[in-house]
Design an enzyme around this catalytic site. Structure first.
Site, PDB file in Angstrom:
ATOM      1  N   LYS A  85     -10.933 -10.338   1.611  1.00 41.42           N
ATOM      2  CA  LYS A  85      -9.678  -9.525   1.920  1.00 41.42           C
ATOM      3  C   LYS A  85      -9.927  -8.035   2.596  1.00 41.42           C
ATOM      4  O   LYS A  85     -10.914  -7.439   1.685  1.00 41.42           O
ATOM      5  CB  LYS A  85      -8.859  -9.534   0.736  1.00 41.42           C
ATOM      6  CG  LYS A  85      -7.193  -9.900   1.126  1.00 41.42           C
ATOM      7  CD  LYS A  85      -6.548  -9.827   0.024  1.00 41.42           C
ATOM      8  CE  LYS A  85      -5.101 -10.307   0.042  1.00 41.42           C
ATOM      9  NZ  LYS A  85      -4.330 -10.148  -1.166  1.00 41.42           N
TER      10      LYS A  85
HETATM   11  O1  G3P Z   1      -1.545  -9.832  -2.770  1.00 40.87           O
HETATM   12  C1  G3P Z   1      -0.886  -9.491  -1.234  1.00 40.87           C
HETATM   13  C2  G3P Z   1       0.626  -9.319  -1.570  1.00 40.87           C
HETATM   14  O2  G3P Z   1       1.134 -10.453  -1.635  1.00 40.87           O
HETATM   15  C3  G3P Z   1       1.158  -8.301  -2.483  1.00 40.87           C
HETATM   16  O3  G3P Z   1       2.471  -7.908  -2.123  1.00 40.87           O
HETATM   17  O4  G3P Z   1       4.272  -6.501  -2.661  1.00 40.87           O
HETATM   18  O5  G3P Z   1       3.664  -8.225  -4.191  1.00 40.87           O
HETATM   19  O6  G3P Z   1       2.199  -6.106  -4.045  1.00 40.87           O
HETATM   20  P1  G3P Z   1       2.935  -7.098  -3.336  1.00 40.87           P
END
Ligand code: G3P
Length: 221
Positions: A85
């Site tokens: 990633k």
């Molecule tokens: O892991 C990547 C993404 O899905 C995280 O998004 O906004 O839940 O931190 P968030």
């Protein structure tokens, strides 16, 4: 559309993997820190064993391409199904180009616009993580970006897969599927919510009750 779980929690991933509906796992430094994983290699290798056929995304934290490449090469040796990633930055795209040219799968993360997605695809990204929830959180249309990116990738037959990330609730999953995302990466709680509907629960109970009556001869002839 494929369903990934967005988690670094082994119990969540183990349970979700048992449902037969999960095709991959995405982690990030926040998720790893949340579960206090000191030995990242150990937990990633355990996750890779729980979802052996799916990509397991592991995020680099270096800010320069050289450091990202060193980290990513190391990650790629932890298991067969690792996707490195990489953040959507100039240095990140230099690293993605290296990984692409060296057969290492990549997941470009923190993508918030169609142009960023275009750059990620141009670098050869395997997956492009376009964040929905964080855009919605500031009052803009996160799902509209998913639709835009999916259209662009489709029109130009680009190889990258559009991954809807930062999913906040079950409706986001439905919308991502209709917007043309190839994958949605979903928190454990939202995955569980996707199974639930009051009419299903009511119908299952009614079928069971009628079956039991049939077995006991209570139904009127
Ligand atoms: O892991 C990547 C993404 O899905 C995280 O998004 O906004 O839940 O931190 P968030």
């Amino acid at each position: 559309m494929k369903l990934f779980i967005d988690s670094a929690n082994l119990d969540e991933i183990r349970d979700a993997a048992s449902w037969g509906t999960i095709s991959g796992v995405t982690t990030n430094p926040t998720l790893l820190a949340k579960d206090n994983h000191g030995d990242v290699q150990k937990v990633i290798q355990e996750i890779a064993g729980l979802v052996p056929n799916g990509p397991i995304s592991v995020e680099v934290v270096s800010e320069d391409a050289k450091g990202m490449i060193e980290e990513g090469v190391k990650f790629s040796k932890w298991a067969e199904n690792i996707a490195v990633k990489v953040p959507m930055t100039k240095e990140g795209m230099k690293a993605v180009r290296y990984f692409t040219d060296n057969g290492i799968d990549t997941n470009v993360t923190l993508v918030f616009s169609a142009n960023q997605a275009l750059l990620a695809a141009a670098a050869g990204a395997t997956f492009i993580s376009s964040f929905v929830g964080r855009v919605d959180d500031i009052g803009f249309d996160g799902m509209g970006i998913i639709e835009e990116v999916a259209n662009i990738i489709g029109i130009h037959a680009m190889d990258s897969q559009v991954l809807a990330a930062s999913i906040r609730h079950p409706l986001h999953v439905t919308q991502a599927a209709t917007a043309g995302a190839d994958i949605a990466t979903i928190p454990y709680k939202v995955l569980q919510q996707m199974y639930l509907h009051p009419l299903t629960e009511k119908g299952v109970a009614a079928f069971k009750a009628d079956w039991d009556k049939l077995q006991s001869g209570m139904l009127a002839v």
